[in-house]
Write a protein that holds these residues in place. Structure first.
Motif, PDB file in Angstrom:
ATOM      1  N   ASN A   3       6.050   3.755  -7.326  1.00 32.56           N
ATOM      2  CA  ASN A   3       6.045   3.640  -5.884  1.00 32.56           C
ATOM      3  C   ASN A   3       4.985   4.722  -5.284  1.00 32.56           C
ATOM      4  O   ASN A   3       4.383   4.503  -4.379  1.00 32.56           O
ATOM      5  CB  ASN A   3       7.399   3.989  -5.135  1.00 32.56           C
ATOM      6  N   TYR A   4       5.042   5.839  -5.967  1.00 27.56           N
ATOM      7  CA  TYR A   4       3.935   6.742  -5.419  1.00 27.56           C
ATOM      8  C   TYR A   4       2.613   6.411  -5.518  1.00 27.56           C
ATOM      9  O   TYR A   4       1.808   6.512  -4.737  1.00 27.56           O
ATOM     10  CB  TYR A   4       4.432   8.367  -6.176  1.00 27.56           C
ATOM     11  N   LYS A   5       2.102   5.855  -6.882  1.00 28.68           N
ATOM     12  CA  LYS A   5       0.922   5.691  -7.119  1.00 28.68           C
ATOM     13  C   LYS A   5       0.427   4.284  -6.145  1.00 28.68           C
ATOM     14  O   LYS A   5      -0.626   4.273  -5.730  1.00 28.68           O
ATOM     15  CB  LYS A   5       0.782   5.274  -8.565  1.00 28.68           C
ATOM     16  N   LEU A   6       1.327   3.260  -6.203  1.00 27.41           N
ATOM     17  CA  LEU A   6       1.053   2.076  -5.410  1.00 27.41           C
ATOM     18  C   LEU A   6       1.049   2.614  -4.058  1.00 27.41           C
ATOM     19  O   LEU A   6      -0.032   1.999  -3.358  1.00 27.41           O
ATOM     20  CB  LEU A   6       2.326   1.189  -5.398  1.00 27.41           C
ATOM     21  N   TYR A   7       1.740   3.337  -3.324  1.00 36.91           N
ATOM     22  CA  TYR A   7       1.564   3.794  -1.939  1.00 36.91           C
ATOM     23  C   TYR A   7       0.391   4.389  -1.909  1.00 36.91           C
ATOM     24  O   TYR A   7      -0.674   4.341  -0.936  1.00 36.91           O
ATOM     25  CB  TYR A   7       2.732   4.823  -1.465  1.00 36.91           C
ATOM     26  N   ASN A   8      -0.247   5.498  -2.719  1.00 37.75           N
ATOM     27  CA  ASN A   8      -1.383   6.288  -2.593  1.00 37.75           C
ATOM     28  C   ASN A   8      -2.794   5.155  -2.690  1.00 37.75           C
ATOM     29  O   ASN A   8      -3.496   5.455  -2.176  1.00 37.75           O
ATOM     30  CB  ASN A   8      -1.498   7.434  -3.522  1.00 37.75           C
ATOM     31  N   TYR A   9      -2.365   4.370  -3.482  1.00 37.32           N
ATOM     32  CA  TYR A   9      -3.601   3.146  -3.780  1.00 37.32           C
ATOM     33  C   TYR A   9      -3.761   2.457  -2.352  1.00 37.32           C
ATOM     34  O   TYR A   9      -4.841   2.058  -1.662  1.00 37.32           O
ATOM     35  CB  TYR A   9      -3.514   2.152  -4.749  1.00 37.32           C
ATOM     36  N   PHE A  10      -2.597   2.171  -1.652  1.00 41.58           N
ATOM     37  CA  PHE A  10      -2.802   1.453  -0.351  1.00 41.58           C
ATOM     38  C   PHE A  10      -3.479   2.381   0.688  1.00 41.58           C
ATOM     39  O   PHE A  10      -4.255   1.981   1.283  1.00 41.58           O
ATOM     40  CB  PHE A  10      -1.315   1.016   0.414  1.00 41.58           C
ATOM     41  N   VAL A  11      -3.104   3.673   0.625  1.00 40.00           N
ATOM     42  CA  VAL A  11      -3.678   4.690   1.591  1.00 40.00           C
ATOM     43  C   VAL A  11      -5.113   4.793   1.297  1.00 40.00           C
ATOM     44  O   VAL A  11      -6.221   4.791   2.135  1.00 40.00           O
ATOM     45  CB  VAL A  11      -2.998   6.142   1.328  1.00 40.00           C
ATOM     46  N   SER A  51       9.513  11.199  -0.343  1.00 36.46           N
ATOM     47  CA  SER A  51      10.789  10.847  -0.883  1.00 36.46           C
ATOM     48  C   SER A  51      10.510   9.078  -1.430  1.00 36.46           C
ATOM     49  O   SER A  51       9.768   8.340  -0.652  1.00 36.46           O
ATOM     50  CB  SER A  51      11.938  10.433   0.124  1.00 36.46           C
ATOM     51  N   GLN A  52      11.468   8.902  -2.360  1.00 40.62           N
ATOM     52  CA  GLN A  52      11.260   7.403  -2.916  1.00 40.62           C
ATOM     53  C   GLN A  52      11.371   6.574  -1.836  1.00 40.62           C
ATOM     54  O   GLN A  52      10.711   5.484  -1.663  1.00 40.62           O
ATOM     55  CB  GLN A  52      12.222   7.325  -4.120  1.00 40.62           C
ATOM     56  N   SER A  53      12.641   6.743  -1.098  1.00 42.49           N
ATOM     57  CA  SER A  53      12.711   5.790  -0.052  1.00 42.49           C
ATOM     58  C   SER A  53      11.693   5.549   0.841  1.00 42.49           C
ATOM     59  O   SER A  53      11.249   4.324   1.301  1.00 42.49           O
ATOM     60  CB  SER A  53      13.959   5.890   0.693  1.00 42.49           C
ATOM     61  N   TYR A  54      11.025   6.622   1.544  1.00 48.28           N
ATOM     62  CA  TYR A  54       9.821   6.535   2.256  1.00 48.28           C
ATOM     63  C   TYR A  54       8.678   5.780   1.565  1.00 48.28           C
ATOM     64  O   TYR A  54       8.012   4.707   2.228  1.00 48.28           O
ATOM     65  CB  TYR A  54       9.387   8.041   2.874  1.00 48.28           C
ATOM     66  N   LEU A  55       8.567   6.143   0.428  1.00 49.84           N
ATOM     67  CA  LEU A  55       7.482   5.393  -0.400  1.00 49.84           C
ATOM     68  C   LEU A  55       7.884   3.875  -0.554  1.00 49.84           C
ATOM     69  O   LEU A  55       6.922   2.859  -0.357  1.00 49.84           O
ATOM     70  CB  LEU A  55       7.239   5.729  -1.708  1.00 49.84           C
ATOM     71  N   GLU A  56       9.095   3.320  -0.872  1.00 51.78           N
ATOM     72  CA  GLU A  56       9.471   2.021  -0.793  1.00 51.78           C
ATOM     73  C   GLU A  56       9.454   1.421   0.367  1.00 51.78           C
ATOM     74  O   GLU A  56       9.031   0.239   0.402  1.00 51.78           O
ATOM     75  CB  GLU A  56      10.952   2.001  -1.486  1.00 51.78           C
ATOM     76  N   ASN A  57       9.763   2.075   1.426  1.00 51.17           N
ATOM     77  CA  ASN A  57       9.528   1.426   2.924  1.00 51.17           C
ATOM     78  C   ASN A  57       8.200   0.997   3.009  1.00 51.17           C
ATOM     79  O   ASN A  57       7.839   0.145   3.680  1.00 51.17           O
ATOM     80  CB  ASN A  57      10.302   2.213   3.849  1.00 51.17           C
ATOM     81  N   ARG A  58       7.315   2.107   2.919  1.00 48.01           N
ATOM     82  CA  ARG A  58       6.038   1.765   3.246  1.00 48.01           C
ATOM     83  C   ARG A  58       5.131   0.874   2.229  1.00 48.01           C
ATOM     84  O   ARG A  58       4.483   0.112   2.665  1.00 48.01           O
ATOM     85  CB  ARG A  58       5.223   3.195   3.118  1.00 48.01           C
ATOM     86  N   ASN A  59       5.659   0.948   1.208  1.00 54.95           N
ATOM     87  CA  ASN A  59       5.107  -0.070   0.097  1.00 54.95           C
ATOM     88  C   ASN A  59       5.448  -1.628   0.522  1.00 54.95           C
ATOM     89  O   ASN A  59       4.685  -2.441   0.290  1.00 54.95           O
ATOM     90  CB  ASN A  59       5.533   0.223  -1.145  1.00 54.95           C
ATOM     91  N   GLN A  60       6.675  -1.775   0.700  1.00 50.83           N
ATOM     92  CA  GLN A  60       7.207  -3.053   1.246  1.00 50.83           C
ATOM     93  C   GLN A  60       6.278  -3.642   2.610  1.00 50.83           C
ATOM     94  O   GLN A  60       5.858  -4.875   2.314  1.00 50.83           O
ATOM     95  CB  GLN A  60       8.609  -3.001   1.663  1.00 50.83           C
ATOM     96  N   GLY A  63      14.419  -5.053  -4.033  1.00 47.24           N
ATOM     97  CA  GLY A  63      15.706  -5.155  -4.784  1.00 47.24           C
ATOM     98  C   GLY A  63      15.586  -4.648  -5.954  1.00 47.24           C
ATOM     99  O   GLY A  63      16.434  -4.353  -6.747  1.00 47.24           O
ATOM    100  N   ILE A  64      14.264  -4.185  -6.592  1.00 42.91           N
ATOM    101  CA  ILE A  64      13.990  -3.613  -7.810  1.00 42.91           C
ATOM    102  C   ILE A  64      13.513  -2.168  -7.853  1.00 42.91           C
ATOM    103  O   ILE A  64      13.098  -1.907  -6.645  1.00 42.91           O
ATOM    104  CB  ILE A  64      12.789  -4.375  -8.764  1.00 42.91           C
ATOM    105  N   ASP A  65      14.198  -1.206  -8.564  1.00 43.35           N
ATOM    106  CA  ASP A  65      13.889   0.200  -8.437  1.00 43.35           C
ATOM    107  C   ASP A  65      12.889   0.368  -9.454  1.00 43.35           C
ATOM    108  O   ASP A  65      12.869   0.358 -10.781  1.00 43.35           O
ATOM    109  CB  ASP A  65      15.159   0.996  -8.858  1.00 43.35           C
ATOM    110  N   TYR A  66      11.691   0.689  -8.876  1.00 46.59           N
ATOM    111  CA  TYR A  66      10.365   0.722  -9.661  1.00 46.59           C
ATOM    112  C   TYR A  66      10.235   2.129 -10.151  1.00 46.59           C
ATOM    113  O   TYR A  66       9.531   2.304 -10.938  1.00 46.59           O
ATOM    114  CB  TYR A  66       9.240   0.185  -8.952  1.00 46.59           C
ATOM    115  N   GLY A  67      11.120   3.113  -9.553  1.00 42.76           N
ATOM    116  CA  GLY A  67      10.964   4.575  -9.852  1.00 42.76           C
ATOM    117  C   GLY A  67       9.927   5.251  -8.970  1.00 42.76           C
ATOM    118  O   GLY A  67       9.180   4.457  -8.164  1.00 42.76           O
TER     119      GLY A  67
END
Length: 152
Positions: free
Chosen positions: A127-135, A80-89, A119-123
């Motif tokens: 968030n998906y690509k950023l999260y996966n880069y971190f992984v 979910s987008q909220s999951y990705l946002e939380n992990r990205n933060q 506070g910004i909705d990146y979409g």
């Protein structure tokens, strides 16, 4: 006598800690053979993450990431987008702390800070690509940017 009792107490504590793993074992990241192939990729493939609605862009120049994203990462829509946002933060916070301490963490891995605001909705896609880069980054370079082992 008190000194001997203190020494015996310390010795007993050390034995108990050793027996119960008080030293803490660091879980290693198990990398698959397919991942190793993408990690060893030498040719550069650039992934550009941008949004028309906000004025920012992230460019990832890490050989193998695009291949890893297309072939190994969970597909879009899996999280979910909220999951990705939380992990990205969490990941961004830890990344930035390391980027500010190049002597401690190595300036080659954490070259620049990432400007990411909760506070910004990146979409979803960003968030998906950023999260996966971190992984990808954590698995490739055997790093930990959060309290959990990065899995796919």
């Amino acid at each position: 006598m008190k000194r001997l009792l203190l020494q015996i107490s310390i010795l007993a504590f050390m034995i108990l800690c050793a027996a119960s793993s008080c030293t803490g074992t660091k879980k290693t990241i198990e990398v698959t053979d397919n991942e190793k192939k993408t990690f060893n990729q030498q040719e550069g493939d650039t992934v550009k993450i941008a949004s028309d609605s906000t004025e920012y862009e992230i460019i990832i120049i890490d050989p193998g990431f695009n291949t890893w994203l297309a072939s190994i990462a969970k597909p879009e829509g899996y999280y979910s987008q909220s999951y990705l946002e939380n992990r990205n933060q969490i990941y961004v916070t830890n990344w930035n702390q390391r980027a500010m301490q190049p002597l401690r963490y190595g300036g080659n891995l954490y070259e620049m800070q990432i400007d990411y605001s909760s506070g910004i909705d990146y979409g979803y896609e960003v968030n998906y690509k950023l999260y996966n880069y971190f992984v990808y980054f954590q698995r490739k370079y055997n790093q930990r940017l959060g309290p959990w082992v990065p899995r796919i």
